[in-house]
Design a protein around this motif. Sequence first.
Motif, PDB file in Angstrom:
ATOM      1  N   PHE A  46      -2.410   5.600 -10.725  1.00 33.78           N
ATOM      2  CA  PHE A  46      -2.284   6.379 -10.177  1.00 33.78           C
ATOM      3  C   PHE A  46      -1.866   6.015  -9.211  1.00 33.78           C
ATOM      4  CE2 PHE A  46      -4.221   9.790  -6.157  1.00 33.78           C
ATOM      5  CZ  PHE A  46      -3.064  10.420  -6.166  1.00 33.78           C
ATOM      6  N   TYR A  47      -1.811   5.118  -8.230  1.00 34.88           N
ATOM      7  CA  TYR A  47      -1.141   4.236  -7.629  1.00 34.88           C
ATOM      8  C   TYR A  47       0.318   3.715  -7.522  1.00 34.88           C
ATOM      9  CZ  TYR A  47       0.560  -0.529  -5.177  1.00 34.88           C
ATOM     10  OH  TYR A  47       1.768  -1.008  -5.184  1.00 34.88           O
ATOM     11  N   ARG A  48      -0.021   3.145  -9.500  1.00 31.08           N
ATOM     12  CA  ARG A  48       1.409   3.197  -8.901  1.00 31.08           C
ATOM     13  C   ARG A  48       2.425   4.071  -9.428  1.00 31.08           C
ATOM     14  NH1 ARG A  48       2.880  -2.182  -9.369  1.00 31.08           N
ATOM     15  NH2 ARG A  48       1.602  -3.553 -10.840  1.00 31.08           N
ATOM     16  N   PHE A  49       1.802   5.732  -9.681  1.00 32.43           N
ATOM     17  CA  PHE A  49       2.380   6.440  -9.537  1.00 32.43           C
ATOM     18  C   PHE A  49       3.334   6.978  -8.710  1.00 32.43           C
ATOM     19  CE2 PHE A  49       2.049  12.014  -8.612  1.00 32.43           C
ATOM     20  CZ  PHE A  49       3.272  11.985  -9.045  1.00 32.43           C
ATOM     21  N   MET A  50       2.512   6.828  -7.076  1.00 31.33           N
ATOM     22  CA  MET A  50       2.508   7.378  -5.635  1.00 31.33           C
ATOM     23  C   MET A  50       3.098   6.552  -4.836  1.00 31.33           C
ATOM     24  SD  MET A  50       0.560   9.878  -5.013  1.00 31.33           S
ATOM     25  CE  MET A  50       1.083   9.859  -3.489  1.00 31.33           C
ATOM     26  N   ALA A  51       3.217   4.400  -5.575  1.00 31.64           N
ATOM     27  CA  ALA A  51       4.416   4.244  -4.772  1.00 31.64           C
ATOM     28  C   ALA A  51       5.137   3.450  -5.873  1.00 31.64           C
ATOM     29  CB  ALA A  51       3.150   2.519  -5.418  1.00 31.64           C
ATOM     30  N   ALA A  52       6.003   4.139  -6.518  1.00 29.62           N
ATOM     31  CA  ALA A  52       6.836   4.220  -7.464  1.00 29.62           C
ATOM     32  C   ALA A  52       8.090   4.782  -6.517  1.00 29.62           C
ATOM     33  CB  ALA A  52       7.109   4.981  -8.969  1.00 29.62           C
ATOM     34  N   ALA A  59      -4.131  -4.378  -2.257  1.00 32.48           N
ATOM     35  CA  ALA A  59      -5.107  -4.901  -1.255  1.00 32.48           C
ATOM     36  C   ALA A  59      -6.999  -4.912  -1.640  1.00 32.48           C
ATOM     37  CB  ALA A  59      -5.205  -5.634  -0.060  1.00 32.48           C
ATOM     38  N   ASN A  60      -7.188  -4.086  -1.874  1.00 34.77           N
ATOM     39  CA  ASN A  60      -8.793  -3.729  -2.716  1.00 34.77           C
ATOM     40  C   ASN A  60      -8.624  -3.535  -3.629  1.00 34.77           C
ATOM     41  OD1 ASN A  60      -9.639  -3.122   0.610  1.00 34.77           O
ATOM     42  ND2 ASN A  60      -7.980  -1.203   0.710  1.00 34.77           N
ATOM     43  N   ALA A 105       1.326  -1.219  -0.117  1.00 34.89           N
ATOM     44  CA  ALA A 105      -0.091   0.072   0.271  1.00 34.89           C
ATOM     45  C   ALA A 105       0.673   1.320  -0.244  1.00 34.89           C
ATOM     46  CB  ALA A 105      -0.765   0.438   1.062  1.00 34.89           C
ATOM     47  N   VAL A 106       0.262   2.382  -0.587  1.00 35.48           N
ATOM     48  CA  VAL A 106       1.094   3.605  -1.077  1.00 35.48           C
ATOM     49  C   VAL A 106       0.745   4.107   1.414  1.00 35.48           C
ATOM     50  CG1 VAL A 106       0.810   5.762  -0.728  1.00 35.48           C
ATOM     51  CG2 VAL A 106       0.390   4.381  -2.641  1.00 35.48           C
TER      52      VAL A 106
END
Length: 233
Positions: free
Chosen positions: A227-233, A186-187, A32-33
């Motif tokens: 957006f998740y990929r951007f924030m988790a990178a 996870a969601n 998760a971020v």
Amino acid sequence: MSSADHITPLSKLPNFDPRAVPVIGVDAHLPAVPAERLQAGALRQRFESPPAWEPEVRAEPRFTLRQPAQAAVLLPLVARAEPTLLLTLRTSHLAHHSGQIAFPGGKVDPTDADVVDAALREAEEEVGLARDFVQVLGTLPIYTTGTAFIITPVVALVRPGFTLTPNAGEVADVFEVPLSFLLDPANHRRHAFEFEGVRREWFSMPWQDAGTERYIWGATAGMLRNFYRFMAA
């Protein structure tokens, strides 16, 4: 367009319900971020100095012969103690993506200065979100829908204290979802469905909102995954 491109949008299939399509996977193995990255200052810093990353979802199978249209959507991140994302439920009579959960947004008009201006205008027209409350952070990579909309997602911080006045002709409901929920894989549920010889794949992120299921899927979920990929990178 080849014959393989003459396919029916899932939303136009009789009695099609995305909730009934089996889940083929959940990405609980991905991190998760972190919560500290979701705060306003950290979000500003990430867009000012973006990491190296690649979007995961860029385009859906083409469903139509219509000419592509430039569009923009606003990802309004509300800067609460627990940051949220503002989303809409589209009315059931609209021509495209009716009855689905979406970001405020729409086609770019000739009078718009650019895609950012279009996203801000659409948010004002659809839900009454005044620009005075909005600080644009940046954009995400283009996402192309099967209905030939070439969408630029515009990410913005929204200062609390705004009053919304949804356009009843386009918006059935407006609600907020915790950003921590949306940016936790996870969601993120994966689905696949084959019809007319074409395999369609998408994400869903169902959010339980005080007893009401907000079923986020399709293009909205695809852009959130990026957006998740951007924030988790």
